[in-house]
Design a protein around this motif. Sequence first.
Motif, PDB file in Angstrom:
ATOM      1  N   HIS A   1       0.861  -1.178   0.000  1.00 48.08           N
ATOM      2  CA  HIS A   1       0.000   0.000   0.000  1.00 48.08           C
ATOM      3  C   HIS A   1       0.899   1.230   0.000  1.00 48.08           C
ATOM      4  O   HIS A   1       1.701   1.433   0.918  1.00 48.08           O
ATOM      5  CB  HIS A   1      -0.890  -0.020   1.242  1.00 48.08           C
ATOM      6  CG  HIS A   1      -1.624   1.255   1.496  1.00 48.08           C
ATOM      7  ND1 HIS A   1      -2.296   1.930   0.496  1.00 48.08           N
ATOM      8  CD2 HIS A   1      -1.779   1.998   2.627  1.00 48.08           C
ATOM      9  CE1 HIS A   1      -2.849   3.013   1.015  1.00 48.08           C
ATOM     10  NE2 HIS A   1      -2.528   3.091   2.299  1.00 48.08           N
ATOM     11  N   VAL A   2       0.810   2.045  -1.067  1.00 47.77           N
ATOM     12  CA  VAL A   2       1.622   3.247  -1.168  1.00 47.77           C
ATOM     13  C   VAL A   2       1.096   4.283  -0.182  1.00 47.77           C
ATOM     14  O   VAL A   2      -0.058   4.706  -0.270  1.00 47.77           O
ATOM     15  CB  VAL A   2       1.612   3.818  -2.601  1.00 47.77           C
ATOM     16  CG1 VAL A   2       2.368   5.152  -2.652  1.00 47.77           C
ATOM     17  CG2 VAL A   2       2.224   2.822  -3.576  1.00 47.77           C
ATOM     18  N   THR A   3       1.957   4.693   0.749  1.00 49.84           N
ATOM     19  CA  THR A   3       1.543   5.684   1.749  1.00 49.84           C
ATOM     20  C   THR A   3       2.096   7.068   1.435  1.00 49.84           C
ATOM     21  O   THR A   3       1.601   8.060   1.962  1.00 49.84           O
ATOM     22  CB  THR A   3       2.002   5.255   3.154  1.00 49.84           C
ATOM     23  OG1 THR A   3       3.417   5.044   3.140  1.00 49.84           O
ATOM     24  CG2 THR A   3       1.311   3.970   3.578  1.00 49.84           C
ATOM     25  N   SER A   4       3.141   7.130   0.622  1.00 51.34           N
ATOM     26  CA  SER A   4       3.705   8.425   0.244  1.00 51.34           C
ATOM     27  C   SER A   4       4.327   8.294  -1.140  1.00 51.34           C
ATOM     28  O   SER A   4       5.201   7.439  -1.356  1.00 51.34           O
ATOM     29  CB  SER A   4       4.761   8.867   1.263  1.00 51.34           C
ATOM     30  OG  SER A   4       5.214  10.167   0.965  1.00 51.34           O
ATOM     31  N   SER A   5       3.879   9.128  -2.076  1.00 51.87           N
ATOM     32  CA  SER A   5       4.311   9.021  -3.461  1.00 51.87           C
ATOM     33  C   SER A   5       5.589   9.821  -3.713  1.00 51.87           C
ATOM     34  O   SER A   5       6.095  10.547  -2.848  1.00 51.87           O
ATOM     35  CB  SER A   5       3.195   9.505  -4.392  1.00 51.87           C
ATOM     36  OG  SER A   5       2.046   8.708  -4.242  1.00 51.87           O
ATOM     37  N   PHE A   6       6.080   9.713  -4.926  1.00 55.23           N
ATOM     38  CA  PHE A   6       7.278  10.419  -5.359  1.00 55.23           C
ATOM     39  C   PHE A   6       6.982  11.917  -5.514  1.00 55.23           C
ATOM     40  O   PHE A   6       5.920  12.302  -5.996  1.00 55.23           O
ATOM     41  CB  PHE A   6       7.733   9.826  -6.702  1.00 55.23           C
ATOM     42  CG  PHE A   6       8.996  10.415  -7.250  1.00 55.23           C
ATOM     43  CD1 PHE A   6      10.231   9.930  -6.871  1.00 55.23           C
ATOM     44  CD2 PHE A   6       8.948  11.458  -8.171  1.00 55.23           C
ATOM     45  CE1 PHE A   6      11.404  10.461  -7.393  1.00 55.23           C
ATOM     46  CE2 PHE A   6      10.105  12.000  -8.697  1.00 55.23           C
ATOM     47  CZ  PHE A   6      11.338  11.501  -8.299  1.00 55.23           C
ATOM     48  N   GLY A   7       7.931  12.793  -5.113  1.00 59.29           N
ATOM     49  CA  GLY A   7       7.768  14.235  -5.280  1.00 59.29           C
ATOM     50  C   GLY A   7       7.886  14.972  -3.961  1.00 59.29           C
ATOM     51  O   GLY A   7       8.222  14.396  -2.916  1.00 59.29           O
ATOM     52  N   SER A   8       7.593  16.256  -3.979  1.00 59.42           N
ATOM     53  CA  SER A   8       7.693  17.068  -2.759  1.00 59.42           C
ATOM     54  C   SER A   8       6.576  16.706  -1.785  1.00 59.42           C
ATOM     55  O   SER A   8       5.459  16.395  -2.189  1.00 59.42           O
ATOM     56  CB  SER A   8       7.611  18.562  -3.105  1.00 59.42           C
ATOM     57  OG  SER A   8       8.706  18.937  -3.910  1.00 59.42           O
ATOM     58  N   ARG A   9       6.893  16.762  -0.501  1.00 63.37           N
ATOM     59  CA  ARG A   9       5.903  16.477   0.534  1.00 63.37           C
ATOM     60  C   ARG A   9       6.321  17.146   1.831  1.00 63.37           C
ATOM     61  O   ARG A   9       7.490  17.555   2.008  1.00 63.37           O
ATOM     62  CB  ARG A   9       5.778  14.971   0.775  1.00 63.37           C
ATOM     63  CG  ARG A   9       7.057  14.379   1.356  1.00 63.37           C
ATOM     64  CD  ARG A   9       6.830  13.023   1.980  1.00 63.37           C
ATOM     65  NE  ARG A   9       8.054  12.537   2.613  1.00 63.37           N
ATOM     66  CZ  ARG A   9       8.134  11.439   3.345  1.00 63.37           C
ATOM     67  NH1 ARG A   9       7.060  10.699   3.540  1.00 63.37           N
ATOM     68  NH2 ARG A   9       9.268  11.060   3.889  1.00 63.37           N
TER      69      ARG A   9
ATOM     70  N   SER B   1       3.540   0.865   2.931  1.00 68.82           N
ATOM     71  CA  SER B   1       3.210   0.358   4.264  1.00 68.82           C
ATOM     72  C   SER B   1       3.563  -1.126   4.312  1.00 68.82           C
ATOM     73  O   SER B   1       3.122  -1.905   3.466  1.00 68.82           O
ATOM     74  CB  SER B   1       1.721   0.557   4.542  1.00 68.82           C
ATOM     75  OG  SER B   1       1.367  -0.042   5.776  1.00 68.82           O
ATOM     76  N   ALA B   2       4.375  -1.514   5.281  1.00 66.04           N
ATOM     77  CA  ALA B   2       4.793  -2.916   5.389  1.00 66.04           C
ATOM     78  C   ALA B   2       5.161  -3.200   6.837  1.00 66.04           C
ATOM     79  O   ALA B   2       5.959  -2.467   7.434  1.00 66.04           O
ATOM     80  CB  ALA B   2       5.976  -3.198   4.471  1.00 66.04           C
ATOM     81  N   SER B   3       4.591  -4.235   7.406  1.00 66.99           N
ATOM     82  CA  SER B   3       4.911  -4.606   8.778  1.00 66.99           C
ATOM     83  C   SER B   3       6.351  -5.102   8.851  1.00 66.99           C
ATOM     84  O   SER B   3       6.926  -5.570   7.852  1.00 66.99           O
ATOM     85  CB  SER B   3       3.951  -5.680   9.286  1.00 66.99           C
ATOM     86  OG  SER B   3       4.003  -6.825   8.450  1.00 66.99           O
ATOM     87  N   VAL B   4       6.954  -4.988  10.016  1.00 65.97           N
ATOM     88  CA  VAL B   4       8.333  -5.434  10.209  1.00 65.97           C
ATOM     89  C   VAL B   4       8.447  -6.917   9.861  1.00 65.97           C
ATOM     90  O   VAL B   4       7.660  -7.744  10.319  1.00 65.97           O
ATOM     91  CB  VAL B   4       8.784  -5.192  11.665  1.00 65.97           C
ATOM     92  CG1 VAL B   4      10.168  -5.795  11.909  1.00 65.97           C
ATOM     93  CG2 VAL B   4       8.786  -3.707  11.972  1.00 65.97           C
ATOM     94  N   GLY B   5       9.423  -7.246   9.017  1.00 69.33           N
ATOM     95  CA  GLY B   5       9.652  -8.640   8.644  1.00 69.33           C
ATOM     96  C   GLY B   5       9.069  -9.033   7.305  1.00 69.33           C
ATOM     97  O   GLY B   5       9.193 -10.192   6.895  1.00 69.33           O
ATOM     98  N   THR B   6       8.446  -8.090   6.588  1.00 69.58           N
ATOM     99  CA  THR B   6       7.898  -8.399   5.267  1.00 69.58           C
ATOM    100  C   THR B   6       9.034  -8.610   4.268  1.00 69.58           C
ATOM    101  O   THR B   6       9.937  -7.765   4.175  1.00 69.58           O
ATOM    102  CB  THR B   6       6.993  -7.255   4.766  1.00 69.58           C
ATOM    103  OG1 THR B   6       5.948  -7.041   5.712  1.00 69.58           O
ATOM    104  CG2 THR B   6       6.387  -7.584   3.413  1.00 69.58           C
TER     105      THR B   6
END
Length: 390
Positions: free
Chosen positions: A234-242, A259-264
């Motif tokens: 799941h993309v939580t932050s895209s490419f570019g200014s933020r 978004s990825a849980s620890v150990g993915t």
Amino acid sequence: MRLAPAVLCLGVLLAVSAAQASTSSYTVKNRRIEPNQPLAVALQDAGLPPEQVSAVVAALEGVFDFRKSRVGDQFRLVLREGELDFFGYRQSAVDEWQVRRDGERYVGSKRAIEVEKQVALVTLDITHSLYEAAVTAGEDPLIGMVLADVFAWDIDFYRDVRQGDRARALVEKFVSKGRLLRYGEVLAATYRGGAVGQKRVFRYELPDGRASFFQEDGSSARKAFLKSPLKYAHVTSSFGSRFHPVLQYVKAHNGVDYSASVGTPVWAVADGVVTVAAHTGAGGNTVCLRHSNGFETCYLHLSKFGQGVRTGSRVNQKQVIALSGNTGRTTGPHLHYALKRNGHYVNPLNQNFPRTEPLPKNLLADFSAKVAPLARQIDAVSVAEASAGN
């Protein structure tokens, strides 16, 4: 009629034996292997006397490799009048060992389980997710992971999936007593999606024994780069200014956050050479790869590096190079993925990479002959379904 004394004595003895057998006391104990608990210790903790523990271990020598005992493995003890009558050890649906009493000794063996390989058609109609579609179809949700692997070059199974999409695959199933044990190879697969259109691939074994997926005209299903470094993301932050959530000011975001849980598990998106495998401060544990044609990729905030991943080592596309984590400057577990071309950051999500080499012309006839029956199996169902709808 009076019975002879000998017959009466025999009848009494048989009655007494039957009464004793019917009153034999059986105790069944079901246990699991706990952390840092060898099998012998687990048997002692279950209340088995030391001499019977030794007998079980001796019976399994040469039959079961004790080094492969794992946390969570199940075992059962059946005791008769306090004496061990049966020991069963289970690692999976097809891996079971037994120790049975044979007179004054114990005999160990691996339980023979009949496994049948079937080729089945799986159809998933997607209303919300691939996972829910698999459950609705009565399949193991792992089929979603299998299809994500097959279509990894063309479909991002988080961003590209739409309601009304349909996936279909001819897949090997390994079955025991009517129960699915696992999926085998996908022989053919199609995906019809609102965002990705129609995808159709077939598995073909090359003369050197390697197998790969090709489209019906012999062009490769593989591309130089995968769509995503994670099977599901799941993309939580895209490419570019933020607006940076930690630094609290607007800053260039030279990559994509998933978004990825620890150990993915994190995939290498392409073949390459490791240029960085170290802690990089704000980036946390980081792996960077150098690819052909001036491309580089970096994977940040990792919890652990993959086996053999070190500076200078070569990695293959789809190799697990690391596990995602929460190291460095972060506000929570995620994977930051960056792509460079000729030294400049580019948006990983809008790249269109070419496919790898097609089948050689001298293999096309053999490929077409082997693919034709697979295509007919999928098409026959499609026609039947279309007829039923009219």
